[in-house]
Write a protein that holds these residues in place. Structure first.
Motif, mmCIF file in Angstrom:
data_model
loop_
_atom_site.group_PDB
_atom_site.id
_atom_site.type_symbol
_atom_site.label_atom_id
_atom_site.label_comp_id
_atom_site.label_asym_id
_atom_site.label_seq_id
_atom_site.Cartn_x
_atom_site.Cartn_y
_atom_site.Cartn_z
ATOM 1 N N UNK A 34 2.639 4.646 4.536
ATOM 2 C CA UNK A 34 2.239 4.509 3.128
ATOM 3 C C UNK A 34 3.304 5.105 2.222
ATOM 4 N N UNK A 35 3.847 6.259 2.641
ATOM 5 C CA UNK A 35 4.853 6.914 1.809
ATOM 6 C C UNK A 35 6.079 6.019 1.665
ATOM 7 N N UNK A 37 6.035 2.785 1.583
ATOM 8 C CA UNK A 37 5.558 1.484 1.111
ATOM 9 C C UNK A 37 5.408 0.478 2.246
ATOM 10 N N UNK A 304 3.462 15.547 4.930
ATOM 11 C CA UNK A 304 4.099 15.090 3.688
ATOM 12 C C UNK A 304 5.487 15.699 3.552
ATOM 13 N N UNK A 308 9.457 14.190 3.034
ATOM 14 C CA UNK A 308 10.048 14.495 1.731
ATOM 15 C C UNK A 308 11.442 15.079 1.877
ATOM 16 N N UNK B 31 6.701 12.104 -3.241
ATOM 17 C CA UNK B 31 6.294 11.470 -1.977
ATOM 18 C C UNK B 31 4.853 10.991 -2.055
ATOM 19 N N UNK B 32 3.985 11.867 -2.582
ATOM 20 C CA UNK B 32 2.566 11.506 -2.619
ATOM 21 C C UNK B 32 2.340 10.337 -3.570
ATOM 22 N N UNK B 34 4.181 7.904 -4.000
ATOM 23 C CA UNK B 34 4.563 6.661 -3.325
ATOM 24 C C UNK B 34 3.412 6.058 -2.541
ATOM 25 N N UNK B 35 2.485 6.914 -2.076
ATOM 26 C CA UNK B 35 1.391 6.435 -1.237
ATOM 27 C C UNK B 35 0.605 5.344 -1.950
#
Lengths: 344, 166
Positions: A34-35, A37, A304, A308, B31-32, B34-35
């Motif tokens: 998800x991060x 895309x 996360x 990052x 980053x978050x 982008x979710x």
């Protein structure tokens, strides 16, 4: 001595841990997708939740390759050390208070060791043997470099980790993990839970950073650094033994998160629960749930962060460990000591 | 490195940036965020990519009024860098006087460069939007006229694109 109770606990903890790890692998892959895309695994089972199970089955069926010049006994031993150490660390972590089950009051931890923290520190430093031996016994330069890096990294970060724990110990006055959780269930000024993250913010930061280094997670995953070292210490592993390394990595992540929760985020204690007039049974259930939620939150943070921050360079890693983390942790310890001495 | 291995920064970091933790949290926020952005994955067998007109898929021969436009001049075969095209011309009673008796493109050789399309004076060979090419043998990969001929309606997009940009 009652032997059935610890046995049941061991089986339960192992089962829960393995399920958790499977879910963790799935959720990490999904979140990272998800991060970036992407969608991530979504084919096996509903929403792809059984992907990790399929992967495990695949690993079980793969051939176990041992390099010709490897030291076979040690090559076999290394993953066992890794997984054994990772799993046994969880034994001392309290996941809840006391619960009444089948007419017996059960402590919700496997072993209430009175030197719980020392036990954890000892075992996490044992974990490096698994990695270093794996690197050395494979007889491959990439594996060896990975193993060496790992030992150097763990030695550098263990110091700041230990020092930041000492601050917590000074406040709690005990090495027992349950006692540390109990100490955190008080309040500062009547409203703020006395979690160590508020009492020891600097120690919290140094501990979390060291935990990243100890679990070999990005940004400190130099022992496996794919672009430089192929796969690092597990380059020469395949099949089930590779799976064990993978598993121990994720178990380490769960354990590190659980330790962070226990030491700094109040463990299983629920703030303001005693004002709500709940029965003891409900409270202990809520405590277990709180512990799980807190741990999941920390794990999510680890995931996360992984997507990052880029990997550190090796000299930067050493600089950070010796020139930044160690002095900060030491200064924090001195200041905490002075403040405690002044107020007692 | 010419500066003796010393790092050169365009601008010194401020103290706030050197504490590092606020910057990390900023990164985590990014980053978050982008979710929740839309996903760019195309789930292939179920969803398919529709290429734009500028896409160079497999070369095809344009078929107009039931007959190919090609006059078998052989320019495409001449320009093909991969020597994938083979043309054999013959005479016909139609207005164009010549037609390809045999027109074969070896799709294993084709590199999708589009030179044949560029050089063709009749706009008879053009790059289509098809990208799914599967064959199980070398023989199967040689596309004859039966596979190459495509009615003009299906390649309108590409022809329009060529008129506009050439």
């Amino acid at each position: 001595m009652n032997l059935i109770e610890p046995l049941v606990k061991v089986v339960l903890i192992l089962a829960v841990m393995l399920t958790l790890v499977i879910l963790l692998v799935y959720s990490e892959r999904r979140i990272s997708a998800f991060i970036q895309n992407r969608i991530g695994p979504n084919r096996v089972g509903p929403k792809g939740i059984l992907q990790a199970v399929a992967d495990v089955v695949k690993l079980l069926m793969k051939e176990d390759i041992v390099p010709k010049n490897a030291n076979k006994p040690i090559h076999d031993l290394a993953p066992m050390i890794s997984i054994g150490v990772a799993m046994s660390t969880f034994a001392v972590i309290p996941i809840g208070g006391t619960m009444v089950l089948l007419g017996q009051s059960v402590r919700l931890m496997l072993a209430d060791v009175n030197i719980g923290i020392l036990y954890i520190l000892a075992l996490t430093s044992m974990g490096v043997y698994g990695i270093t031996l794996a690197g050395w016994s494979s007889n491959s330069k990439y594996s060896l470099l990975g193993g060496l890096r790992s030992s150097a990294q763990l030695i550098s970060y263990e110091l700041s980790m230990g020092l930041s724990i000492v601050g917590v110990l000074l406040i709690a006055g005990t090495l027992q993990l349950d006692g540390i959780v109990q100490a955190q269930s008080a309040y500062i000024g009547g409203w703020l839970p006395a979690w160590n993250v508020f009492l020891q913010p600097v120690a919290f930061v140094t501990f979390v950073v060291s935990a990243f280094a100890e679990t070999n997670r990005l940004p400190f995953d130099l022992p496996e650094a794919e672009p430089e070292l192929v796969g690092g210490y597990h380059t020469e592993y395949s099949g089930l033994k590779f799976g064990l390394f993978m598993l121990s990595e994720y178990v380490n992540l769960v354990v590190a998160s659980a330790i962070i929760v226990t030491l700094f985020l109040g463990g299983y204690s629920v703030p303001f629960a005693e004002y709500m007039n709940l029965s003891a049974q409900t409270v202990s259930l809520i405590q277990v749930l709180t512990f799980c939620v807190k741990t999941a939150g920390v794990i999510l943070f680890f995931v996360v962060i992984r997507w990052t921050l880029p990997r550190f360079r090796y000299d930067q890693l050493m600089d950070l460990g010796w020139k930044v983390m160690l002095p900060i942790a030491l200064a924090n310890l001195v200041v905490t000591g002075f403040i405690l001495a002044a107020f007692s | 490195m010419s500066n003796n291995g010393k790092m050169i920064r365009k601008k010194d970091l401020t103290l706030w940036e050197r504490i590092y933790i606020p910057e990390i949290l900023k990164g985590v926020g990014l980053t978050i965020s982008q979710i929740f952005k839309p996903k760019s994955t195309i789930q292939y067998p179920e969803e398919r990519f529709t290429p734009p007109a500028s896409f160079r898929g497999r070369p095809v021969l344009v078929e107009e009024n039931g007959v190919e436009r090609c006059v078998a001049c052989g320019l495409c075969s001449r320009v093909c860098p991969a020597l994938a095209i083979e043309v054999q011309g013959s005479e016909t009673d139609l207005e164009k006087e010549r037609f390809p008796e045999k027109f074969e493109i070896n799709m294993v050789r084709c590199i999708f460069c589009g030179f044949c399309e560029e050089v063709c004076p009749e706009e008879a060979i053009i790059m289509s939007q098809e990208y799914e090419l599967v064959f199980q043998s070398q023989e199967e990969a040689v596309f004859g006229k039966d596979k190459l001929l495509v009615p003009i309606e299906k390649v309108r997009d590409r022809l329009e694109f060529l008129h506009e940009h050439r």
